[in-house]
Design a protein around this motif. Sequence first.
Motif, mmCIF file in Angstrom:
data_model
loop_
_atom_site.group_PDB
_atom_site.id
_atom_site.type_symbol
_atom_site.label_atom_id
_atom_site.label_comp_id
_atom_site.label_asym_id
_atom_site.label_seq_id
_atom_site.Cartn_x
_atom_site.Cartn_y
_atom_site.Cartn_z
ATOM 1 N N ALA A 166 12.330 -9.457 -11.525
ATOM 2 C CA ALA A 166 12.132 -9.389 -10.072
ATOM 3 C C ALA A 166 12.769 -10.595 -9.390
ATOM 4 C CB ALA A 166 10.639 -9.312 -9.753
ATOM 5 N N PHE A 201 -8.906 -4.173 -18.134
ATOM 6 C CA PHE A 201 -8.702 -2.792 -18.592
ATOM 7 C C PHE A 201 -7.642 -2.740 -19.691
ATOM 8 C CE2 PHE A 201 -10.267 -1.530 -14.215
ATOM 9 C CZ PHE A 201 -11.445 -0.968 -14.670
ATOM 10 N N TRP A 202 -6.583 -3.541 -19.527
ATOM 11 C CA TRP A 202 -5.508 -3.563 -20.532
ATOM 12 C C TRP A 202 -6.005 -4.234 -21.816
ATOM 13 C CZ3 TRP A 202 -4.594 -2.981 -15.444
ATOM 14 C CH2 TRP A 202 -3.563 -2.136 -15.062
ATOM 15 N N TYR A 228 -1.971 -9.446 -14.060
ATOM 16 C CA TYR A 228 -2.192 -8.411 -13.050
ATOM 17 C C TYR A 228 -1.682 -8.944 -11.729
ATOM 18 C CZ TYR A 228 -4.495 -4.631 -10.477
ATOM 19 O OH TYR A 228 -4.754 -3.525 -9.697
ATOM 20 N N VAL A 241 16.552 -10.034 -9.357
ATOM 21 C CA VAL A 241 16.914 -9.088 -8.296
ATOM 22 C C VAL A 241 16.793 -9.793 -6.937
ATOM 23 C CG1 VAL A 241 16.237 -6.943 -7.144
ATOM 24 C CG2 VAL A 241 16.333 -7.035 -9.638
ATOM 25 N N GLY A 242 15.799 -10.672 -6.813
ATOM 26 C CA GLY A 242 15.576 -11.405 -5.570
ATOM 27 C C GLY A 242 16.770 -12.272 -5.180
ATOM 28 N N LEU A 256 -1.124 -8.237 -7.762
ATOM 29 C CA LEU A 256 -1.590 -7.355 -6.682
ATOM 30 C C LEU A 256 -0.417 -6.554 -6.141
ATOM 31 C CD1 LEU A 256 -4.053 -9.691 -4.739
ATOM 32 C CD2 LEU A 256 -4.435 -8.345 -6.799
ATOM 33 N N GLU A 257 0.764 -7.167 -6.097
ATOM 34 C CA GLU A 257 1.956 -6.465 -5.626
ATOM 35 C C GLU A 257 2.248 -5.256 -6.519
ATOM 36 O OE1 GLU A 257 5.631 -8.727 -5.827
ATOM 37 O OE2 GLU A 257 6.736 -6.863 -5.725
ATOM 38 N N TRP A 258 2.096 -5.426 -7.843
ATOM 39 C CA TRP A 258 2.381 -4.336 -8.780
ATOM 40 C C TRP A 258 1.233 -3.336 -8.858
ATOM 41 C CZ3 TRP A 258 3.765 -8.234 -13.254
ATOM 42 C CH2 TRP A 258 5.004 -8.832 -12.987
ATOM 43 N N GLN A 259 0.067 -3.758 -8.463
ATOM 44 C CA GLN A 259 -1.160 -2.975 -8.640
ATOM 45 C C GLN A 259 -1.332 -2.595 -10.104
ATOM 46 O OE1 GLN A 259 -2.203 -0.394 -5.112
ATOM 47 N NE2 GLN A 259 0.002 -0.375 -4.868
ATOM 48 N N ARG A 264 9.206 -8.850 -16.706
ATOM 49 C CA ARG A 264 9.225 -8.076 -15.457
ATOM 50 C C ARG A 264 9.298 -9.033 -14.261
ATOM 51 N NH1 ARG A 264 4.806 -3.620 -13.163
ATOM 52 N NH2 ARG A 264 5.881 -3.279 -11.176
ATOM 53 N N GLU A 324 -3.019 -12.836 1.002
ATOM 54 C CA GLU A 324 -1.719 -13.019 0.338
ATOM 55 C C GLU A 324 -1.018 -11.705 0.073
ATOM 56 O OE1 GLU A 324 -2.146 -16.814 -2.502
ATOM 57 O OE2 GLU A 324 -3.287 -15.086 -3.146
ATOM 58 N N ASN A 325 -1.806 -10.666 -0.154
ATOM 59 C CA ASN A 325 -1.198 -9.381 -0.473
ATOM 60 C C ASN A 325 -2.129 -8.279 0.002
ATOM 61 O OD1 ASN A 325 -0.477 -6.936 -2.031
ATOM 62 N ND2 ASN A 325 1.046 -8.294 -2.900
ATOM 63 N N ASN A 340 -2.379 -5.319 -0.845
ATOM 64 C CA ASN A 340 -2.762 -4.288 -1.816
ATOM 65 C C ASN A 340 -4.208 -4.405 -2.280
ATOM 66 O OD1 ASN A 340 -0.399 -2.857 -1.889
ATOM 67 N ND2 ASN A 340 0.458 -3.986 -3.617
ATOM 68 N N PRO A 391 -8.982 -6.791 -12.947
ATOM 69 C CA PRO A 391 -8.550 -5.486 -13.468
ATOM 70 C C PRO A 391 -7.710 -5.606 -14.746
ATOM 71 C CG PRO A 391 -7.957 -5.742 -11.130
ATOM 72 C CD PRO A 391 -8.349 -7.086 -11.641
ATOM 73 N N SER A 421 4.798 -17.093 1.297
ATOM 74 C CA SER A 421 4.269 -17.322 -0.051
ATOM 75 C C SER A 421 4.554 -18.729 -0.547
ATOM 76 C CB SER A 421 4.906 -16.350 -1.040
ATOM 77 O OG SER A 421 4.878 -15.051 -0.538
ATOM 78 N N ARG A 432 -10.627 4.192 -17.899
ATOM 79 C CA ARG A 432 -11.618 3.264 -18.398
ATOM 80 C C ARG A 432 -12.507 2.782 -17.274
ATOM 81 N NH1 ARG A 432 -12.324 0.701 -22.831
ATOM 82 N NH2 ARG A 432 -10.844 1.070 -24.500
ATOM 83 N N MET A 440 -16.213 -0.882 -11.825
ATOM 84 C CA MET A 440 -14.769 -0.838 -11.606
ATOM 85 C C MET A 440 -14.207 0.258 -12.506
ATOM 86 S SD MET A 440 -12.159 -4.092 -11.515
ATOM 87 C CE MET A 440 -12.415 -4.681 -13.178
ATOM 88 N N PRO A 470 -0.941 -12.881 -6.604
ATOM 89 C CA PRO A 470 -0.687 -11.980 -5.472
ATOM 90 C C PRO A 470 0.548 -11.131 -5.687
ATOM 91 C CG PRO A 470 -0.199 -14.259 -4.858
ATOM 92 C CD PRO A 470 -0.830 -14.289 -6.216
#
Lengths: 259, 106, 153
Positions: free
Chosen positions: A219, A54-55, A203, A222-223, A205-208, A215, C62-63, C65, A51, A190, B3, B23, A259
């Motif tokens: 995180a 897309f960016w 990308y 903060v952890g 998966l945690e951030w979707q 970033r 693993e996730n 989502n 994904p 993990s 997109r 997708m 992930p």
Amino acid sequence: MRPAVRCFGLAAPLLLAASVAHGIEQGEPRSGIAFASPETRAMQADDTANPGLFWVLDGEQLWAKREGAAQKSCGDCHGAASASMKGIAARYPAFDDKTGQAVDLTGRINLCRTRHQQATPLPHEGKEMLALTAFVGFQSRGLPMAPPADPRLAPARAQGEALFTQRMGQLDLSCANCHEANWQGRLGGSPITQGQSNAYPLYRLEWQGLGSLQRRMRACMVGVRAEPFDYGAPEFVALEAFLATRAKGLPVETPGVRP
Amino acid sequence: MPRTLINVPKTAKAGEIVEVRAMIAHPMETGQRMGVNGAMIPRDIVNRFVCTYGSEVVFAADLWPAVSANPFLSFSLRAKEAGVITFSWTEDSGAVHVATADITVT
Amino acid sequence: MSPIPHLKRRDVLLGAAAGLAVLALPARAMARPEMQEAVKAFTKGAMAQEGRVRLDLSPIVENGNAVPLTVDVESPMESADHVRRIALFNEKNPQADIAIFHLSPASGRARISTRIRLATSQQVIAVAEMSDGTYWSQTRDVVVTLAACIEVL
């Protein structure tokens, strides 16, 4: 007596095992993708399933978009990104003559905007900046990380290394406690990676969604219950400059999937 | 406008079974998440996907919030004649996003 | 010395076992009945037999989502004998429904892949509706590991 510091119950025994863990110096740098599941690796490897593309595609459009009072696009100065941006992301952060400071790709794009496009800087973690850094980074995909041998970067790299090994936050942990001393271990479910910087923006998966290295570092901070630096802070650029030397030789994976 | 990324082989032999991938960039907001001030973020998903080959609907999908963000679908088609393959994604709002690809059949 | 002198070791063990049983109850009560109901609604009350369907997904993810999966159904995919629909349901998300795919002989092959969200470790079932009105299925257990350090938004 229970340990005073706990992170989901598992961190304390794991960190006590630090003395038997291996540092990176004993082996090759290893990309975070090597620690990911086969499913996550497959998602990154296939451009019809990743994904992050897309960016990259959005960035391609922004590259050609005229911006600011100067009404110039990136392409008006730099031409085709496939030629002019090839290998660029692999060499960042770089030294900026005018400010006399190290600058990362995000900072460079905003300097281009203010200096040459006479446009306002883009927000660090906004969709447009992520699209542009993903697009520029994509032009270096597969090339080895090649931090420049520029002595003017030495102070930033030294500061970055100091920050990397400095304990911080209520958990009193440094980056190195996990990502140097325990990178073959696990935290909760993990795997702990080496914390390499060769796939950003990536990308998650945690951030979707796509996010920057800063970033990710926020995180982490903060952890460990530390007050994270602001986006674009010199401390983060220094850390990025150090991480680039640590990732030397690893292939750029932008846009990575994790992930 | 979101997109889309589609992958259809450019050419295929008549009768050949080809794999198609589609997708779309979409948050697939579940309606179960809390935003700032504890307010629920309203549901906003792609709930329907249709693939048309020529004039025939050859594949469709009804989707729920349990489908991941940036929904990815892969399925098969039997190549029959040269034509246009159309992909359409319908959002909860009723907005429809369309992408097309040409296939040559030999 | 035990603080309760009359308690024997066996009693303590039995007590511990009972405690475990009590602890296990809420977890079972939390499993929603909706997955089976959702399957029944899809099959219009018919039995979904085990077999002919292969649901491929990693037993540990693993996730939650984005969990990639592939469903493969044994079928010649001809007008006389094909898969009409494939449905995916889950056990413990807020909703049992995941997706329903509509196929036809034009599909050539009854094989679909997608990525789904799983809120926690649970069962996922794929059910195929054949052109002869029979239903076939496969159920898989998935363990969703949770990252120790997650971003606080």
